[in-house]
Design a protein around this motif. Structure first.
Motif, PDB file in Angstrom:
ATOM      1  N   SER A 254       0.835  -1.200   0.000  1.00 14.60           N
ATOM      2  CA  SER A 254       0.000   0.000   0.000  1.00 14.60           C
ATOM      3  C   SER A 254       0.869   1.248   0.000  1.00 14.60           C
ATOM      4  N   GLY A 256       0.208   5.646   0.219  1.00 11.78           N
ATOM      5  CA  GLY A 256      -0.789   6.706   0.364  1.00 11.78           C
ATOM      6  C   GLY A 256      -0.144   7.996   0.811  1.00 11.78           C
ATOM      7  N   ILE A 289      -0.703   6.590  -6.412  1.00 10.50           N
ATOM      8  CA  ILE A 289      -1.835   7.500  -6.293  1.00 10.50           C
ATOM      9  C   ILE A 289      -1.457   8.753  -7.078  1.00 10.50           C
ATOM     10  N   THR A 299      -5.080   6.220  -0.484  1.00 11.41           N
ATOM     11  CA  THR A 299      -4.168   5.076  -0.382  1.00 11.41           C
ATOM     12  C   THR A 299      -4.500   4.101  -1.501  1.00 11.41           C
ATOM     13  N   ARG A 300      -3.466   3.560  -2.128  1.00 10.36           N
ATOM     14  CA  ARG A 300      -3.631   2.523  -3.149  1.00 10.36           C
ATOM     15  C   ARG A 300      -3.046   1.228  -2.600  1.00 10.36           C
ATOM     16  N   ARG A 301      -3.861   0.166  -2.536  1.00 12.45           N
ATOM     17  CA  ARG A 301      -3.436  -1.127  -1.991  1.00 12.45           C
ATOM     18  C   ARG A 301      -3.555  -2.174  -3.091  1.00 12.45           C
ATOM     19  N   VAL A 302      -2.438  -2.862  -3.390  1.00 13.07           N
ATOM     20  CA  VAL A 302      -2.424  -3.861  -4.455  1.00 13.07           C
ATOM     21  C   VAL A 302      -1.873  -5.180  -3.918  1.00 13.07           C
TER      22      VAL A 302
END
Length: 344
Positions: A254, A256, A289, A299-302
């Motif tokens: 993640s 952010g 992001i 937040t970007r969670r991959v």
């Protein structure tokens, strides 16, 4: 077949108990082994029977352990203890090749192994020098390995002790510790392997959980030089994050923060991570992001899969802006957080 209730007071000499009866009863209190009255043998957790080498002297400290009796399913376990340190002499290094030696705790019981002796001891067994040396195997039927010693060829350095093959015992229902997994686990057994707590499902060891690793942004860049590429934050601004890939080969990553670029209605600002080491990944939209002509807090969670278990990966946070306005006003990247959650 013999079924024994233990202990019961004797009356007229019956019942009577041999040493094997005591060992068999002890098996009820220890984690099971591969069958019958076998147990999970090993050193008592928490210290003791530590092996060290100084020059040609091997020292084994006081401690206690459980030694499984031979391969019999009925012989039962032996309690082993040493109340003071003992020393052994390291065999001189070979002039041409390295070797691997073994330090082990041994039990002899002539009633069960026909050895002609009844004793316990800590022994040292030197291996055979070779370009790729093998670890020697003691010939005694009842023993546990305390450590191996890697001995380089003469003039190539000092001997080094390894406890990678050292097993630990556990009470029935207790948590096994150490790098060696229980040899015959039961469903629900717990094992703390040093990198997390695992549970035996009946077919495999599964981690119960991992603690996430986090790197937080400490400072915002004081300037955003015009560039057409993603730029690393300095370690003082936002430190890289290093983690070890778990056995699952998967991890949630993640990123952010608070980002803004309002110098024009189309001006963009990005915060992203790149990966290096055992896994490489350049900055792409999936890792980022971004904002165009405005401000976001996100937040970007991959989920990253297919990684090689055990390798080390470093994640480095990066920034990119298409054009720069007043730094800290029109254009900024602050309050960033990068985290990794290994998948159990």
């Amino acid at each position: 077949m013999t079924i024994t209730a233990f202990p019961i007071n004797a009356s007229g000499g019956s019942p009577s108990y041999a040493s094997q009866s005591f060992r068999q009863a002890l098996a009820a209190l220890l984690s099971p082994g591969s069958g019958g009255l076998q147990v999970q043998a090993g050193v008592r957790p928490g210290g003791g029977l530590t092996v060290s080498v100084a020059g040609s002297t091997i020292t084994i400290t006081a401690g206690a352990a459980v030694v499984q009796g031979g391969s019999s399913t009925t012989q039962g376990p032996y309690l082993f203890y040493s109340d003071a340190s003992v020393t052994r002499t390291l065999t001189a290094a070979n002039a041409t090749n390295p070797r691997v030696d073994v330090v082990y705790a041994r039990i002899r019981d002539t009633d069960s192994d026909a050895s002609g002796a009844r004793d316990g001891d800590v022994l040292y067994l030197a291996g055979t020098p070779a370009a790729s040396p093998a670890t020697p195997t003691p010939t005694d039927p009842s023993y546990i390995v305390l450590a191996t010693i890697n001995v380089p060829k003469s003039g190539a350095g000092s001997a080094a002790v390894s406890t990678a093959t050292r097993a630990y015992t556990a009470a029935a229902g207790g948590v096994t510790v150490g790098s060696v997994a229980p040899g015959a686990p039961y469903t629900g057994q717990l094992w703390d392997s040093g990198d997390g707590l695992r549970r035996w499902t009946g077919t495999e060891w599964r981690y119960l959980k991992y603690d996430p690793a986090v790197s937080r942004q400490l400072l915002a860049p004081t300037s955003y030089p015009a560039t057409a590429t993603f730029t690393d934050f300095s370690a003082a601004q936002w430190p890289p994050l290093t983690f070890t890939v778990p056995p699952s080969g998967s991890a949630w990553i993640s990123i952010g923060g608070a980002i803004q670029n309002q110098v024009t209605t189309t001006a963009t600002v990005w915060v992203v991570w790149r990966a290096s080491g055992g896994y490489t990944q350049a900055a792409v939209a999936a890792n980022a992001i971004a904002s165009a002509g405005g401000r976001i807090y996100a937040t970007r969670r991959v989920l990253v899969t297919g990684l090689t278990p055990g390798v080390t990966v470093t994640l480095t946070p990066q920034w990119y802006v298409s054009s720069v306005g007043t730094v800290g006003g029109q254009t900024f990247t602050t309050d960033g957080q990068l985290s990794v959650e290994p998948v159990a």
